[in-house]
Design an enzyme around this catalytic site. Structure first.
Site, PDB file in Angstrom:
ATOM      1  N   GLU A   1       7.824   9.423   5.899  1.00  0.00           N
ATOM      2  CA  GLU A   1       7.631   9.570   7.000  1.00  0.00           C
ATOM      3  C   GLU A   1       7.403   7.915   7.848  1.00  0.00           C
ATOM      4  O   GLU A   1       6.802   7.530   8.315  1.00  0.00           O
ATOM      5  CB  GLU A   1       5.849   9.199   6.242  1.00  0.00           C
TER       6      GLU A   1
ATOM      7  N   CYS B   1      -2.516  10.643  -0.692  1.00  0.00           N
ATOM      8  CA  CYS B   1      -2.534   9.003  -1.377  1.00  0.00           C
ATOM      9  C   CYS B   1      -2.114   7.995  -1.523  1.00  0.00           C
ATOM     10  O   CYS B   1      -1.499   6.677  -1.309  1.00  0.00           O
ATOM     11  CB  CYS B   1      -3.249   9.487  -2.824  1.00  0.00           C
ATOM     12  N   HIS B   2      -0.171   8.622  -0.877  1.00  0.00           N
ATOM     13  CA  HIS B   2       0.768   7.668  -1.114  1.00  0.00           C
ATOM     14  C   HIS B   2       0.084   7.009  -0.060  1.00  0.00           C
ATOM     15  O   HIS B   2       0.952   5.701   0.318  1.00  0.00           O
ATOM     16  CB  HIS B   2       2.065   8.150  -1.344  1.00  0.00           C
TER      17      HIS B   2
ATOM     18  N   ARG C   1     -13.428   0.045  -4.581  1.00  0.00           N
ATOM     19  CA  ARG C   1     -12.251  -0.041  -6.077  1.00  0.00           C
ATOM     20  C   ARG C   1     -12.980   1.951  -6.361  1.00  0.00           C
ATOM     21  O   ARG C   1     -11.764   2.378  -6.806  1.00  0.00           O
ATOM     22  CB  ARG C   1     -13.454  -0.878  -7.333  1.00  0.00           C
TER      23      ARG C   1
ATOM     24  N   TYR D   1      -7.399   0.485   1.251  1.00  0.00           N
ATOM     25  CA  TYR D   1      -8.395   1.157   0.679  1.00  0.00           C
ATOM     26  C   TYR D   1      -9.579   0.131   1.325  1.00  0.00           C
ATOM     27  O   TYR D   1     -10.423   1.368   1.009  1.00  0.00           O
ATOM     28  CB  TYR D   1      -8.127   0.403  -1.153  1.00  0.00           C
TER      29      TYR D   1
ATOM     30  N   ASN E   1      -6.581  12.139  -7.526  1.00  0.00           N
ATOM     31  CA  ASN E   1      -6.698  12.639  -6.709  1.00  0.00           C
ATOM     32  C   ASN E   1      -5.873  14.046  -7.006  1.00  0.00           C
ATOM     33  O   ASN E   1      -4.800  14.348  -7.786  1.00  0.00           O
ATOM     34  CB  ASN E   1      -6.053  12.207  -5.327  1.00  0.00           C
TER      35      ASN E   1
ATOM     36  N   ASN F   1     -18.925   4.303   3.540  1.00  0.00           N
ATOM     37  CA  ASN F   1     -19.322   2.991   2.563  1.00  0.00           C
ATOM     38  C   ASN F   1     -17.966   1.730   2.225  1.00  0.00           C
ATOM     39  O   ASN F   1     -17.584   2.116   0.801  1.00  0.00           O
ATOM     40  CB  ASN F   1     -19.478   4.066   0.639  1.00  0.00           C
TER      41      ASN F   1
END
Length: 156
Positions: free
Chosen positions: A152, A125-126, A108, A94, A117, A103
């Site tokens: 994957e 996002c996984h 968060r 993250y 998402n 940024n």
């Protein structure tokens, strides 16, 4: 209009509005929903691309017709960064994704972007994990996140 990507491990429902993909709905294969779904008689180019990507690991076309209109600017930047810069078979934290999106202090906010998402699996996002290599959250649960990562060849 709706289209269905039925994979052995999941079903992805593509929801279209005015030639743009508004959102997708992701369901584990064991949810029982695949029995009542049919693939589209005339699948879109996007659906064909997704089949090749998830069944044959062919590259996913970068210019998908996603509807970005309702996505706030920072969230859109995070999702686009993830889509373009975190390829199949890799993960990102993250905090690293926040930095990649311009940024570094917005860890968060990146988590919020992942939770909101609208295109899970397409915007992967996984692949976003915690700094300690923990899974973090996922809309369909962490066991399903592990399964998607394992597709994957990623084992945490």
């Amino acid at each position: 209009m709706q289209e269905y990507l039925i994979h052995p491990d999941f079903t992805l429902v593509l929801i279209w509005k005015k030639n743009r993909m508004e959102k997708t709905l992701l369901q584990p294969a064991d949810s029982g929903t695949t029995n009542c779904m049919r693939t589209s008689p005339e699948p879109s180019r996007t659906l064909k691309n997704l089949y090749r990507y998830y069944l044959h690991r062919e590259p996913l076309h970068q210019e998908l017709p996603l509807d970005w209109q309702k996505i706030p600017p920072f969230r859109a930047r995070v999702l686009k960064t993830l889509f373009r810069l975190v390829p199949w078979g890799t993960t990102v934290t993250y905090s690293r994704l926040a930095a990649m999106a311009g940024n570094p202090g917005a860890v968060r906010a990146v988590g919020t972007a992942m939770a909101g998402n609208p295109w899970p699996v397409i915007i992967p996002c996984h692949r976003v994990i915690k700094a300690d290599n923990g899974l973090g959250g996922f809309s369909c649960g962490t066991e399903f996140k592990k399964k998607l990562l394992a597709l994957e060849d990623i084992i945490l």
